[in-house]
Design a protein around this motif. Structure first.
Motif, PDB file in Angstrom:
ATOM      1  N   PRO A 366     -30.079  38.485  25.875  1.00 41.45           N
ATOM      2  CA  PRO A 366     -29.821  38.625  24.509  1.00 41.45           C
ATOM      3  C   PRO A 366     -28.459  38.898  24.124  1.00 41.45           C
ATOM      4  N   GLY A 367     -28.124  38.085  23.095  1.00 36.08           N
ATOM      5  CA  GLY A 367     -26.742  38.101  22.500  1.00 36.08           C
ATOM      6  C   GLY A 367     -25.643  37.356  23.307  1.00 36.08           C
ATOM      7  N   SER A 368     -26.369  36.153  24.121  1.00 38.76           N
ATOM      8  CA  SER A 368     -25.389  35.571  24.999  1.00 38.76           C
ATOM      9  C   SER A 368     -24.742  34.170  24.284  1.00 38.76           C
ATOM     10  N   ASN A 369     -25.494  34.162  23.215  1.00 36.38           N
ATOM     11  CA  ASN A 369     -24.951  32.838  22.413  1.00 36.38           C
ATOM     12  C   ASN A 369     -25.207  33.157  20.886  1.00 36.38           C
ATOM     13  N   LYS A 370     -23.972  32.812  19.969  1.00 40.02           N
ATOM     14  CA  LYS A 370     -24.171  32.877  18.684  1.00 40.02           C
ATOM     15  C   LYS A 370     -23.590  31.697  18.041  1.00 40.02           C
ATOM     16  N   ALA A 371     -24.524  30.885  17.720  1.00 47.15           N
ATOM     17  CA  ALA A 371     -24.172  29.635  17.054  1.00 47.15           C
ATOM     18  C   ALA A 371     -25.512  29.116  16.220  1.00 47.15           C
ATOM     19  N   SER A 372     -25.087  27.842  15.388  1.00 50.44           N
ATOM     20  CA  SER A 372     -26.145  27.063  14.775  1.00 50.44           C
ATOM     21  C   SER A 372     -26.713  28.180  13.716  1.00 50.44           C
ATOM     22  N   CYS A 373     -27.975  27.675  13.524  1.00 51.73           N
ATOM     23  CA  CYS A 373     -28.736  28.485  12.306  1.00 51.73           C
ATOM     24  C   CYS A 373     -30.197  28.573  12.969  1.00 51.73           C
ATOM     25  N   PHE A 374     -30.871  29.347  12.028  1.00 51.18           N
ATOM     26  CA  PHE A 374     -32.431  29.494  12.234  1.00 51.18           C
ATOM     27  C   PHE A 374     -32.874  29.026  11.079  1.00 51.18           C
ATOM     28  N   GLY A 375     -32.764  27.525  10.847  1.00 52.49           N
ATOM     29  CA  GLY A 375     -32.796  26.861   9.565  1.00 52.49           C
ATOM     30  C   GLY A 375     -34.448  26.697   9.147  1.00 52.49           C
ATOM     31  N   SER A 376     -34.775  26.029   8.162  1.00 50.02           N
ATOM     32  CA  SER A 376     -35.845  25.880   7.595  1.00 50.02           C
ATOM     33  C   SER A 376     -36.480  24.828   8.343  1.00 50.02           C
ATOM     34  N   ARG A 377     -37.959  24.554   8.046  1.00 47.62           N
ATOM     35  CA  ARG A 377     -38.825  23.419   8.684  1.00 47.62           C
ATOM     36  C   ARG A 377     -38.241  21.968   8.554  1.00 47.62           C
ATOM     37  N   LYS A 378     -37.662  21.818   7.294  1.00 46.07           N
ATOM     38  CA  LYS A 378     -36.939  20.414   7.025  1.00 46.07           C
ATOM     39  C   LYS A 378     -35.561  20.234   7.384  1.00 46.07           C
ATOM     40  N   MET A 464     -42.201  27.221  12.924  1.00 46.95           N
ATOM     41  CA  MET A 464     -43.379  27.961  13.138  1.00 46.95           C
ATOM     42  C   MET A 464     -43.283  29.249  12.221  1.00 46.95           C
ATOM     43  N   ALA A 465     -42.011  29.754  12.239  1.00 44.56           N
ATOM     44  CA  ALA A 465     -41.776  31.178  11.387  1.00 44.56           C
ATOM     45  C   ALA A 465     -42.192  30.741   9.959  1.00 44.56           C
ATOM     46  N   GLU A 466     -41.500  29.545   9.386  1.00 45.89           N
ATOM     47  CA  GLU A 466     -41.890  29.132   7.968  1.00 45.89           C
ATOM     48  C   GLU A 466     -43.202  28.858   7.833  1.00 45.89           C
ATOM     49  N   LEU A 467     -43.914  28.114   8.871  1.00 48.70           N
ATOM     50  CA  LEU A 467     -45.359  27.784   8.591  1.00 48.70           C
ATOM     51  C   LEU A 467     -46.545  29.121   8.667  1.00 48.70           C
ATOM     52  N   LEU A 468     -45.861  30.155   8.878  1.00 50.11           N
ATOM     53  CA  LEU A 468     -46.621  31.306   8.682  1.00 50.11           C
ATOM     54  C   LEU A 468     -46.950  31.554   7.237  1.00 50.11           C
ATOM     55  N   ALA A 469     -46.292  30.836   6.365  1.00 49.28           N
ATOM     56  CA  ALA A 469     -46.534  31.183   4.851  1.00 49.28           C
ATOM     57  C   ALA A 469     -47.538  30.305   4.348  1.00 49.28           C
ATOM     58  N   HIS A 470     -48.087  29.425   5.456  1.00 43.50           N
ATOM     59  CA  HIS A 470     -49.102  28.091   5.044  1.00 43.50           C
ATOM     60  C   HIS A 470     -50.207  28.732   4.386  1.00 43.50           C
ATOM     61  N   GLY A 471     -50.556  27.789   3.352  1.00 43.29           N
ATOM     62  CA  GLY A 471     -51.968  28.499   2.703  1.00 43.29           C
ATOM     63  C   GLY A 471     -53.282  28.294   3.645  1.00 43.29           C
ATOM     64  N   ASN A 472     -53.368  27.743   4.690  1.00 42.77           N
ATOM     65  CA  ASN A 472     -54.431  27.712   5.423  1.00 42.77           C
ATOM     66  C   ASN A 472     -54.534  28.538   6.535  1.00 42.77           C
ATOM     67  N   ASP A 473     -55.703  29.587   6.650  1.00 43.92           N
ATOM     68  CA  ASP A 473     -55.720  30.626   7.360  1.00 43.92           C
ATOM     69  C   ASP A 473     -55.685  30.171   8.771  1.00 43.92           C
TER      70      ASP A 473
END
Length: 661
Positions: A366-378, A464-473
């Motif tokens: 943990p914490g070994s690298n700090k770069a880039s982003c946790f961006g959106s699906r697109k 996958m985190a963003e798709l947790l908001a998908h409307g399909n159960d």
């Protein structure tokens, strides 16, 4: 309740990080559950697509006619198939001679004394000595059975199915094509007795013989459509695997997918040949998708069928390149790949050499690298913090290209699934892609470790985190399950603890978003299970949960008498993990929470709802490592405690003592 075809594994077969095959539309997928005395991670029902409800590239798998217009009423035909001649409203007076004189009769119109034949008479004509009579009788049955379950059952009762099957071996194209069309219609629908009747009179070997001789695209479409219909019944699946698998692969998938020509390179390889035979390929992939859900022996034979996996991968990748990933061909192909990835770490030849006996450090510290982003699906929008996409992962290079079943679990396959997650709008494709990732990350094996790291490098975690908001159960449940197995990796767990917890909390009951998309019990329990996995012993993740109003929702589940026992247990486990952080207790008390709010309520009201609609429940998928693992977590009904990842010390003992008070 579970479909009758679902076969729950025995206790000895339960895997701590079991793979998750698809489930049919009529089957309730399984989420997560706590069981008295511990947790179990059981297998879900396989994805046996009930093709009777899901079409084959057009609205109905049945159709009335593709040829021989003289004997079919035109109103039920496919576009372009019929000339509009209502020709068979007469015709029982044809015991002598052939049907050659019908053309002149049609021009004159039907004699007033002629009548429409009764069903027994039509079936008797199937055994007439003249081929034109057989053709017309089979074609008329094809028309009569179109969207008419009663007629289908009558044909079976009158022993018409054996006669139709026998006509499949007739050398005349009109005869065997009409017979196959009638069998396709008869095999479609909820009456499985029709499918069994076709199987019992050796209909599948007859269809295979015809497929191997067929050179006509329409006939191939009809044969593969019939096999797809038949494959929806459990008792027929292994018959198809044993008799039809190699024919479907050799005659349809391999030659028409474009894989063989594409592997040679050159301009010709750029032509998407599989689109020329899209219906046959869709039917074949749908059939194999069904039979792959039957048992491990079926999956083994499919994986080892020469060229099958290669063709499937080629089809999916070609469609991704064309940005056409929402059609039925892609759906069936990806769902089949998902099923073939189920238990792959324990079913492929030589699987023992991939096992990792002792838990390894899963990913960078943990914490070994700090770069880039946790961006959106697109890949758009505001850049956040670290997503681990530039982490260094040591994956050995292959000396020889992977082929066959090896393609299922190579790290490169992650890019296929993340592309589908990024581009597809089809819920079934999204669910299958996430399910395949979950399957590949199941178990402690070398390629599972590679896959978990590669998903992170390909930025699959934020998708996958963003798709947790998908409307399909079911899409939400699939994403939750995949994230649960991905969190085995230390680095993934750290990133998910920072960035995915708010998305998971948003799926819990109690928020305003729930009114728009209420989630099933199975999905809620799966989300709670994933929260348990992601939180682990991380104080930062627990703080994120608190900041996301997760405590309110968890306490509501825990103390609301309207929730199921599985949901109450899952919420109680997460609350215990949060209360286990001493540094967080004072802030929680300042928020107005008491210690009793974090104790699981294991005795819901006697008049409350049952855990399932039928009053029983199956303990299902739960992210629990084997007891030999160094960060195993065990939950007891009356004595909840936590084994931390690094030490079992005073913190754990205080935790037990606090719960006994």
């Amino acid at each position: 309740t579970l479909d009758s075809g679902y076969r729950a594994p025995s206790r000895q077969q339960l895997d701590p990080y079991a793979a998750q095959p698809q489930v049919g539309r009529g089957v309730r997928g399984m989420g997560s559950a706590l069981e008295l005395g511990g947790m179990r991670y059981a297998h879900q029902g396989h994805y046996g697509m009930e093709d009777d409800q899901r079409s084959q590239g057009y609205d109905d798998v049945e159709y009335s006619m593709t040829h021989t217009p003289r004997i079919c009423i035109c109103e039920d035909t496919l576009e372009g198939d019929m000339e509009g001649v209502d020709a068979y409203t007469w015709g029982v007076n044809m015991e002598r001679g052939s049907m050659a004189s019908l053309d002149s009769t049609l021009r004159k119109g039907p004699p007033a004394s002629w009548r429409q034949p009764e069903l027994p008479e039509v079936i008797a004509m199937l055994n007439y000595r003249l081929d034109p009579v057989k053709t017309n009788a089979a074609a008329f049955l094809q028309h009569l059975t179109f969207k008419n379950d009663k007629v289908k059952s009558e044909v079976r009762r009158l022993k018409g199915i054996p006669s139709l099957v026998s006509l499949l071996d007739n050398p005349k194209k009109d005869v065997h094509h009409s017979a196959c069309g009638a069998l396709k219609n008869i095999s479609y629908g909820p009456d499985h007795d029709n499918k069994i009747a076709i199987k019992n009179c050796d209909g599948i070997p007859a269809l295979v013989r015809l497929l191997r001789k067929a050179r006509d695209q329409d006939l191939t479409d009809t044969i593969t459509g019939t096999l797809w219909n038949l494959s929806s019944h459990d008792s027929v699946k292994m018959e198809i695997v044993d008799h039809a698998l190699h024919a479907l692969s050799d005659e349809v998938m391999v030659p028409h997918s474009g894989w063989e020509r594409g592997s040679d390179g050159g301009e010709e390889s750029l032509k998407p040949r599989h689109l020329e035979w899209e219906t046959a390929l869709t039917n074949t992939a749908g059939c194999l998708r069904n039979v792959s859900s039957e048992r491990s022996e079926a999956r083994r034979k499919l994986r080892e069928c020469a060229g099958l996996v290669d063709s499937l991968m080629y089809i999916v990748q070609s469609q991704i390149n064309r940005k056409d990933v929402d059609n039925k061909l892609v759906e069936n192909s990806v769902c089949l790949l998902r099923n073939l990835s189920y238990q792959v770490h324990r079913e492929v030849p030589g699987w023992e050499r991939y096992l990792e006996a002792a838990p390894l450090n899963q990913g960078p510290s943990p914490g070994s690298n700090k770069a880039s982003c946790f961006g959106s699906r697109k890949g758009k929008g505001k850049k956040d913090t670290d997503d681990g996409s530039v982490d260094q992962v040591d994956i050995p290079k292959r000396t020889m290209p992977a082929k066959g079943y090896e393609l299922l679990f190579q790290p490169e396959v992650v890019r296929v699934y993340t592309s589908l997650l990024r581009e597809s709008q089809n819920p079934s494709v999204l669910e299958a892609a996430a399910g395949a990732v979950q399957n590949l990350c199941a178990g402690r094996w070398t390629y599972g470790r590679y896959i978990r790291a590669t998903v992170r490098l390909e930025k699959g975690l934020p998708m996958m985190a963003e798709l947790l908001a998908h409307g399909n159960d079911r899409v939400v449940r699939a994403m939750s399950g995949a994230l649960r197995n991905l969190a085995i990796d230390n680095r993934n767990r750290e990133l998910l603890g920072k960035h995915a917890v708010p998305h998971l909390v948003a799926d819990l009951p109690g928020g305003q978003s729930q009114s728009a998309r209420p989630l099933s019990e199975e999905t809620v329990v799966s989300v709670l299970s994933t929260l348990t996995e992601v939180l682990g012993n991380s104080l930062e993740a627990a703080k994120t949960l608190r900041a996301s109003q997760g405590i309110e929702r968890l306490v509501l589940i825990n103390k609301d008498g309207k929730r199921s026992e599985r949901e109450v247990r899952g919420a109680g486990q997460v609350l215990q993990l949060v209360w286990g952080h001493k540094d967080l207790r004072r802030p929680l008390e300042k928020d107005g929470w008491k210690k009793t709010d974090f104790m699981v309520n294991l005795n819901p009201p006697a008049n409350g709802p049952s855990t399932r609609t039928n009053g029983t429940y199956e303990d299902t998928t739960m992210p629990l490592l084997d007891r030999g693992d160094s960060w195993n977590r065990v939950v007891f009904a009356s004595d909840l405690f936590l084994n931390s990842k690094l030490k079992l010390d005073i913190k754990c003992r205080n935790f037990r003592e606090a719960n006994r008070m």
